[in-house]
Scaffold this motif. Structure first.
Motif, PDB file in Angstrom:
ATOM      1  N   ASP A  31      21.383  60.029  -6.772  1.00 45.40           N
ATOM      2  CA  ASP A  31      21.826  59.606  -5.443  1.00 45.40           C
ATOM      3  C   ASP A  31      23.044  58.680  -5.601  1.00 45.40           C
ATOM      4  O   ASP A  31      23.294  58.135  -6.684  1.00 45.40           O
ATOM      5  CB  ASP A  31      20.662  58.881  -4.747  1.00 45.40           C
ATOM      6  CG  ASP A  31      20.749  58.938  -3.228  1.00 45.40           C
ATOM      7  OD1 ASP A  31      21.601  59.677  -2.707  1.00 45.40           O
ATOM      8  OD2 ASP A  31      19.952  58.247  -2.564  1.00 45.40           O
ATOM      9  N   HIS A  32      23.794  58.481  -4.524  1.00 52.53           N
ATOM     10  CA  HIS A  32      24.956  57.585  -4.440  1.00 52.53           C
ATOM     11  C   HIS A  32      25.470  56.973  -5.748  1.00 52.53           C
ATOM     12  O   HIS A  32      25.131  55.838  -6.091  1.00 52.53           O
ATOM     13  CB  HIS A  32      24.644  56.414  -3.512  1.00 52.53           C
ATOM     14  CG  HIS A  32      24.439  56.793  -2.092  1.00 52.53           C
ATOM     15  ND1 HIS A  32      25.471  56.992  -1.210  1.00 52.53           N
ATOM     16  CD2 HIS A  32      23.294  57.015  -1.400  1.00 52.53           C
ATOM     17  CE1 HIS A  32      24.973  57.312  -0.021  1.00 52.53           C
ATOM     18  NE2 HIS A  32      23.656  57.343  -0.111  1.00 52.53           N
ATOM     19  N   HIS A  64      20.974  53.768   6.376  1.00 51.99           N
ATOM     20  CA  HIS A  64      19.971  53.484   5.344  1.00 51.99           C
ATOM     21  C   HIS A  64      19.096  52.289   5.724  1.00 51.99           C
ATOM     22  O   HIS A  64      19.591  51.313   6.269  1.00 51.99           O
ATOM     23  CB  HIS A  64      20.665  53.156   4.019  1.00 51.99           C
ATOM     24  CG  HIS A  64      21.489  54.274   3.461  1.00 51.99           C
ATOM     25  ND1 HIS A  64      22.854  54.252   3.434  1.00 51.99           N
ATOM     26  CD2 HIS A  64      21.120  55.457   2.925  1.00 51.99           C
ATOM     27  CE1 HIS A  64      23.309  55.364   2.881  1.00 51.99           C
ATOM     28  NE2 HIS A  64      22.279  56.123   2.571  1.00 51.99           N
ATOM     29  N   HIS A  90      21.138  61.446   5.310  1.00 52.96           N
ATOM     30  CA  HIS A  90      20.540  60.285   4.638  1.00 52.96           C
ATOM     31  C   HIS A  90      19.917  59.381   5.699  1.00 52.96           C
ATOM     32  O   HIS A  90      20.159  59.535   6.885  1.00 52.96           O
ATOM     33  CB  HIS A  90      21.619  59.497   3.891  1.00 52.96           C
ATOM     34  CG  HIS A  90      22.164  60.182   2.680  1.00 52.96           C
ATOM     35  ND1 HIS A  90      22.363  59.535   1.481  1.00 52.96           N
ATOM     36  CD2 HIS A  90      22.570  61.458   2.468  1.00 52.96           C
ATOM     37  CE1 HIS A  90      22.857  60.372   0.580  1.00 52.96           C
ATOM     38  NE2 HIS A  90      23.000  61.550   1.170  1.00 52.96           N
TER      39      HIS A  90
HETATM   40 ZN   LIG Z   1      22.142  57.560   1.121  1.00 47.55          ZN
END
Ligand SMILES: [Zn+2]
Length: 283
Positions: free
Chosen positions: A85-86, A181, A209
């Motif tokens: 992820d990211h 988020h 997300h």
């Molecule tokens: Zn994210």
């Protein structure tokens, strides 16, 4: 069965107007819960690692985590993918690829559009040469605690989507359409008209997300209208912590060796939660 490349699950979802669910996992307990839930529901799932768990919190190594997930995938009939992820940093993303990640997110969305395109294109070239798929981000998803999901100037601009996808060659694209988020301060309201415009602008599968807190009727609609991968995390973390508190409350005195039962307790609680969410997938 062997580990499935996460992008194959995303593309299958795209072909079926569906979404594959994807979970950031901090450790074995959380990854085990994803596999358990996938087995219980018959749904595929993606296990993700946030790079800072390696680079800041020293919980794990990229190689150790990838090897763990590959081993778990190989021991189940459920279809399991692995994804980073990211990642905001080229060296870090390359490190994860060398350690066995077959799918990554490279996030240069904090840069201006031109820089985002240039950096993402270079990472895509590097990753594709090694058989690795790349997700990227356009617009800025941000933090729910900062009301990012209400800041429409940060949303993905549909007129930039076709250019970005064409110029970078990304395999999937994370969008900002009212999602954010962490814990939302008020119930989010996804901009589904914007999602329609984005989806019409590209054939690249789209990713949502910030899944915890989005009402399920909105999720089902988003999956039907172009979201093919759905990241779900905050609720699972809350479940993990809550299961530890519940367990300790039932096992006084604190610090007793009954702590040995914690893994089973947290895995059970997270498996139940993840299985309830996985059934939203039409895969
Ligand atoms: Zn994210």
């Amino acid at each position: 069965m062997p580990l499935v490349n996460a992008i194959d699950l995303v593309r299958e979802a795209s072909a079926k107007n569906a979404a594959v669910l994807s979970f950031v996992c901090i450790d074995y307990n959380e990854a085990r819960a994803v596999v358990n839930a996938a087995e219980r529901t018959g749904k595929p799932a993606i296990i993700m690692l946030l790079p800072e768990y390696v680079t800041q919190y020293s919980l794990n190594g990229f190689g150790e985590f990838a090897a763990m997930v590959k081993f778990m995938a190989g021991r189940t009939d459920a279809r399991i993918g692995l994804h980073l992820d990211h990642s905001y940093d080229e060296a870090e993303a390359r490190w994860a690829i060398e350690c066995g990640f077959t799918s990554i997110m490279f996030d240069a969305s904090r840069d201006d559009l031109e820089t985002n395109i240039r950096r993402t294109r270079a990472m895509v070239e590097y990753a594709h040469a090694r058989g690795v798929a790349v997700e990227s981000e356009l617009g800025s998803i941000g933090l729910a605690s900062e009301r990012a999901g209400e800041k429409t100037d940060l949303f993905t601009k549909p007129d930039a989507v076709a250019l970005f996808c064409r110029e970078t060659g990304v395999d999937s694209l994370a969008v900002a359409i009212g999602n954010a988020h962490g814990d939302y301060l008020q119930t989010p309201n996804l901009d589904l008209a914007r999602l329609d415009e984005i989806n019409a602008a590209t054939d690249t599968p789209l990713v949502l997300h910030g899944g915890s807190g989005i009402p399920e009727d909105q999720l089902v609609e988003a999956f039907r209208r172009g979201i093919n991968k759905f990241n779900y995390g905050t609720d699972v973390k809350r479940c993990y912590i809550g299961a530890i508190h519940d367990y300790m409350a039932r096992h006084e005195p604190p610090g007793s060796l009954d702590v040995l039962g914690i893994p089973a307790a947290v895995q059970q609680a997270m498996t139940d939660l993840i299985a309830r969410k996985l059934v939203l997938s039409k895969l």
